[in-house]
Write a protein that holds these residues in place. Structure first.
Motif, PDB file in Angstrom:
ATOM      1  N   TYR A  63      16.698  74.168  64.527  1.00 48.58           N
ATOM      2  CA  TYR A  63      15.775  74.823  63.280  1.00 48.58           C
ATOM      3  C   TYR A  63      15.805  73.730  62.120  1.00 48.58           C
ATOM      4  O   TYR A  63      16.591  73.919  61.288  1.00 48.58           O
ATOM      5  CB  TYR A  63      16.453  76.174  62.704  1.00 48.58           C
ATOM      6  N   ASP A 123      23.101  89.027  62.393  1.00 48.84           N
ATOM      7  CA  ASP A 123      22.006  88.075  62.549  1.00 48.84           C
ATOM      8  C   ASP A 123      20.976  88.369  63.565  1.00 48.84           C
ATOM      9  O   ASP A 123      21.184  88.983  64.583  1.00 48.84           O
ATOM     10  CB  ASP A 123      23.132  86.809  63.188  1.00 48.84           C
ATOM     11  N   ARG A 178      21.587  79.387  57.083  1.00 47.12           N
ATOM     12  CA  ARG A 178      22.585  79.256  55.859  1.00 47.12           C
ATOM     13  C   ARG A 178      23.593  78.591  56.393  1.00 47.12           C
ATOM     14  O   ARG A 178      24.265  78.724  57.583  1.00 47.12           O
ATOM     15  CB  ARG A 178      22.946  80.671  55.387  1.00 47.12           C
ATOM     16  N   SER A 228      17.032  84.774  67.601  1.00 48.81           N
ATOM     17  CA  SER A 228      18.489  85.235  67.222  1.00 48.81           C
ATOM     18  C   SER A 228      19.410  84.226  67.525  1.00 48.81           C
ATOM     19  O   SER A 228      19.670  84.013  68.677  1.00 48.81           O
ATOM     20  CB  SER A 228      18.673  86.497  68.192  1.00 48.81           C
ATOM     21  N   LEU A 229      19.931  83.737  66.343  1.00 44.50           N
ATOM     22  CA  LEU A 229      20.943  82.462  66.538  1.00 44.50           C
ATOM     23  C   LEU A 229      22.050  82.719  67.572  1.00 44.50           C
ATOM     24  O   LEU A 229      22.376  81.951  68.309  1.00 44.50           O
ATOM     25  CB  LEU A 229      21.269  81.962  65.279  1.00 44.50           C
ATOM     26  N   TRP A 271      12.934  80.757  72.870  1.00 45.21           N
ATOM     27  CA  TRP A 271      13.228  81.063  71.638  1.00 45.21           C
ATOM     28  C   TRP A 271      13.412  82.699  71.525  1.00 45.21           C
ATOM     29  O   TRP A 271      12.549  83.443  71.840  1.00 45.21           O
ATOM     30  CB  TRP A 271      11.760  80.716  70.824  1.00 45.21           C
ATOM     31  N   SER A 287      18.183  89.782  62.824  1.00 47.73           N
ATOM     32  CA  SER A 287      17.657  91.121  62.412  1.00 47.73           C
ATOM     33  C   SER A 287      16.356  91.701  62.724  1.00 47.73           C
ATOM     34  O   SER A 287      15.791  92.576  62.527  1.00 47.73           O
ATOM     35  CB  SER A 287      18.209  91.657  61.006  1.00 47.73           C
ATOM     36  N   ASP A 334      27.632  86.920  58.358  1.00 45.95           N
ATOM     37  CA  ASP A 334      26.263  87.263  58.443  1.00 45.95           C
ATOM     38  C   ASP A 334      26.657  88.690  59.106  1.00 45.95           C
ATOM     39  O   ASP A 334      26.517  88.572  60.478  1.00 45.95           O
ATOM     40  CB  ASP A 334      25.464  86.548  59.202  1.00 45.95           C
ATOM     41  N   GLU A 370      25.804  87.595  53.708  1.00 41.44           N
ATOM     42  CA  GLU A 370      24.433  86.968  53.549  1.00 41.44           C
ATOM     43  C   GLU A 370      23.518  88.032  52.826  1.00 41.44           C
ATOM     44  O   GLU A 370      22.664  87.725  52.138  1.00 41.44           O
ATOM     45  CB  GLU A 370      23.837  87.056  54.939  1.00 41.44           C
ATOM     46  N   ASN A 422      10.999  77.019  67.213  1.00 39.24           N
ATOM     47  CA  ASN A 422       9.955  78.125  66.962  1.00 39.24           C
ATOM     48  C   ASN A 422       8.925  77.022  66.639  1.00 39.24           C
ATOM     49  O   ASN A 422       8.747  76.195  65.536  1.00 39.24           O
ATOM     50  CB  ASN A 422      10.309  78.834  65.516  1.00 39.24           C
TER      51      ASN A 422
END
Ligand code: FBP
Length: 335
Positions: free
Chosen positions: A263, A118, A277, A246-247, A243, A120, A115, A93, A209
């Motif tokens: 998302y 993730d 991504r 953080s995936l 929420w 971050s 990634d 990433e 979100n």
């Protein structure tokens, strides 16, 4: 560690025994990814003690301001993997183009996309972050070009993520279900603690979100409105919302108790059909979610069937409990 406990290494070697063409290269590759994640776990855990929090005053290819740890974790992954002889190349990433294997090292039969950190945006507030990785086969002896990485998610041979939270956990699939391992910090070994994880088909919990609501398409607006309407609404039951931003944490919650994460397609900027991504976030998570009995879609297409067009391609991402994702897909078809 009791002698009944199964380590990750033992688990992988026992899985590989069943494969006639297993050469040990995959086990070596996975072992090196895990070693990198143990180093990352230590850095993340030490945080301010070793001065790794905060921004790096530089931008990545996505135009995002990088955190110091985005760069540190990327370097840890590259250094742990480039020498091993198991890889033809890597993609991250944090780096624009595919990362080549230095000339002094032999090339191997796999590609890794990752990634390194993730979530971050959560690192400076001590929330759960993670590392996500996807492994593809590579034609041996070639210098892989970008095209060699742009393969459908269905071609993944392995996908996983490591959670740096209250405990450090690894969640992994090689196409035979999903298993979770907890890092025994004293021994430094990942121990099998969550066997054959399965996602409940139904759920009353959604994650999105909400601050982006004005940019959502009608099918997503309808789904969320109905959830929020609760038992007085068309769904006839109350829903809860989460929420974490953080995936990795959202997916781990869904693997444990079900739920749906969105998302979605965002009307804000047509050039950005979504935030997340495809190659090192959506595809590895889709492989894991489907192996655990869930579904993963753009709302209109199965994520794993998408033909990628670039390493850093963004896609809408909707994943989780089968019956909820099916309902959201149906709303897109009715739209
Ligand atoms: P990176 O931190 O790797 O860029 O990941 C993107 C991410 O943080 C996901 O983990 C998370 O689901 C999403 O972005 C949060 O988005 P937002 O900031 O809009 O809440």
């Amino acid at each position: 560690m009791s002698n009944q406990q199964v380590t990750l290494t033992q688990f992988i070697i026992e899985q590989q025994r069943g494969l006639p063409d297993a050469s040990g290269t995959f086990t070596l590759l996975l072992n090196n990814i895990v070693t990198a994640c143990k180093q990352i776990s230590h850095r993340v855990n030490c945080g301010a003690l070793i001065g790794v929090l905060g921004s790096a005053e530089s931008e990545n290819v996505q135009g995002e301001v990088q955190k110091k740890l985005d760069i540190i974790t990327n370097d840890i992954m590259v250094k742990a993997l480039d020498w091993s002889g198991s890889l033809g190349g890597m993609a991250s990433e944090e780096i624009n183009d595919p990362i080549k294997i230095p000339k002094q090292y032999p090339k191997g039969k796999y590609l890794v996309l990752f990634d390194p950190l993730d979530g971050s945006s959560n690192i400076d507030i001590n929330m759960t972050v993670g590392t996500i990785f996807s492994i593809l086969r590579c034609r041996e002896g070639i210098e892989p070009e970008t095209e060699d990485f742009l393969r459908r998610g269905t071609e993944q041979v392995c996908a996983g993520f490591v959670l740096y939270g209250p405990s450090t956990m690894l969640v992994l699939t090689t196409g035979n279900g999903v298993n979770g391992f907890t890092l025994d910090q004293d021994v430094g070994e990942f121990i099998l603690t969550h066997c054959n994880m399965k996602i409940p088909e139904d759920s009353s919990e959604f994650a999105i979100n909400m601050s982006n609501q004005r940019f959502w398409e009608p099918p997503v607006k309808r789904y969320i409105d109905e959830c929020v309407a609760g038992e007085d609404g068309p769904r006839g039951k109350n829903f809860n919302m989460r929420w974490v931003a953080s995936l990795v944490a959202e997916v781990y919650r869904i693997l444990n108790r079900g739920g749906v994460f969105l998302y979605p397609h965002d009307l804000r900027d047509p050039s950005k059909p979504g935030k997340l991504r495809l190659m090192y976030e959506a595809n590895p998570m889709a492989f894991i979610i489907e192996q655990a009995g869930g579904l993963c879609s753009t709302g209109r297409e199965r994520i794993l069937d998408l033909k990628p067009n670039s390493i850093h391609q963004r896609v809408p991402l909707i994943l989780g409990s089968k019956n909820e994702v099916e309902r959201i897909i149906a709303y897109h078809q009715q739209d």
